[in-house]
Design a protein around this motif. Sequence first.
Motif, PDB file in Angstrom:
ATOM      1  N   LEU A   1      -8.742 112.338   3.218  1.00 37.45           N
ATOM      2  CA  LEU A   1      -8.371 110.995   3.668  1.00 37.45           C
ATOM      3  C   LEU A   1      -8.422 109.995   2.515  1.00 37.45           C
ATOM      4  CD1 LEU A   1     -10.163 110.718   7.130  1.00 37.45           C
ATOM      5  CD2 LEU A   1      -7.718 110.718   6.701  1.00 37.45           C
ATOM      6  N   LEU A   2      -9.497 110.068   1.714  1.00 34.50           N
ATOM      7  CA  LEU A   2      -9.639 109.101   0.618  1.00 34.50           C
ATOM      8  C   LEU A   2      -8.545 109.303  -0.438  1.00 34.50           C
ATOM      9  CD1 LEU A   2     -13.491 108.780   0.141  1.00 34.50           C
ATOM     10  CD2 LEU A   2     -11.914 107.349   1.413  1.00 34.50           C
TER      11      LEU A   2
ATOM     12  N   ARG B   1     -12.500 117.108   4.758  1.00 33.75           N
ATOM     13  CA  ARG B   1     -11.516 116.246   5.420  1.00 33.75           C
ATOM     14  C   ARG B   1     -11.642 114.794   4.977  1.00 33.75           C
ATOM     15  NH1 ARG B   1     -10.530 117.585  11.618  1.00 33.75           N
ATOM     16  NH2 ARG B   1      -8.787 116.239  11.090  1.00 33.75           N
ATOM     17  N   TRP B   2     -12.894 114.331   4.792  1.00 27.76           N
ATOM     18  CA  TRP B   2     -13.051 112.919   4.385  1.00 27.76           C
ATOM     19  C   TRP B   2     -12.462 112.686   3.007  1.00 27.76           C
ATOM     20  CZ3 TRP B   2     -15.851 112.044  -0.041  1.00 27.76           C
ATOM     21  CH2 TRP B   2     -16.708 113.068  -0.446  1.00 27.76           C
TER      22      TRP B   2
END
Lengths: 173, 278
Positions: free
Chosen positions: A54-55, A50-51
């Motif tokens: 986002l990036l 998920r991170w």
Amino acid sequence: MFRIVAQNIIRFVLLVLLQILVLNNIQLGGLINPYAYVLVILSLPIETPRWLTLLIGVVLGLSIDVFTRTLGMHMTATIFLAFLRPVVLQYMAPRDGYEYGTTASIRDHGYLWYLTYAGILILLHHLFLFFVEAFEFENFFRTGLKAILSSLVTLVLVVILQMFTVNRKQSQI
Amino acid sequence: MRNLLNFIFRFHVAFLFLLLEVLGFFLLISYNNYHNIRAFSITNEVSGEFYGQVNEATSYLNLRDVNEQLSRENAALREMVRSSYLDTSSLFKPVFDTARVKVFEYLPAEVINGSVNKRNNYLIIDRGSSSGVKREMGVISPNGVAGVVVDVSPNYASVMSLLHGRSKVSTVIQKNGFFGLLKWDGSDPRYATLIDIPAHVNIAEGDTLLTRGASGIFPKNQLVGTIESWEINQSNRFYEIKVNLATDFRRLQHVHVVKNSKKQEIDTLIQNTTEPDV
């Protein structure tokens, strides 16, 4: 693994080019601005952390913003999309979870699944984007209408672009 | 501490999301003109409401000083009205003076928030577009010039005070008519600097400085301040005059917004004046 990364990078570049060179010049009746670049986020591998989603959202939004000179506008909307995608994917998962190696595409999950998945995400992204662009709630219905109509056009474009990728892969095999 | 770290780790995606969104909106507001202005007028309205309430409570504390100031101003005005002059011309008595047209109107307002200690200082007043306040209207205090309206929301307005890096007031020396620009160097809220006066002009300590009324923002001959001291810039032979400002910005409360009914005419004329092609 390397093939998947390369594939996503190429998709990123091609879709950003398509957006800034072609789609940004399309404005039907001042109501419809399709933003098909969201396909970059929609087509990421299902296992993407998920991170990282986002990036990638940040980089994608910034790339579009730099070329439309609206720093921050697409960025906030794309981050929002990147945040929601795993949630929607989880909600729409088959009973036994996704099979490893399947992608979020028409080929792997069929039209009904894909139209629901892409439709929800595109609509939420466009609503967020158009309201950030207006930055007011005074013309609520006009802004909402613009977002909904543009979402429909984007959805159609995204499905058409999907067919291209499917065909290309089939010919490669 | 351990619990906190666990908490952050558990919701790291949500935190990252919020952090990135905050960054995105920060970029949006700082680099897009439209969004910047919208955000500014929203915060203006909110902070105006808040400071209005605070001011409501604190304004009682300086009633004594304000009363004194108002009664002094009253006395000065009373001296000017016609009834306080002896009528020496019994022959002509104009009933209605058509030779004069009212140009300036004054709207009383109250300063509800203001700073003096920043490089660029603003005042917030409790009158906005619903009272007819517009951008580029002048604001004067009972003692002298105070600033210019730069942003308006329905019920409040931001005023760029004289204590601002971009503030420039065309100022004239009363006794000889030479004029220059009044600026603020950002250090002391009591003093400003008058430039563009050539060094051969005779000036003295305590000379009165008035507005020139050049751009129609302020009426002519409003008090700006008095000369405190000066230096001569040796490179271009101009004065740098230290001006003791008439308005005390540290305790400014009652002001008047100046509406010039001819301002638009002046602006149009200045804008349309181009040099003819010869």
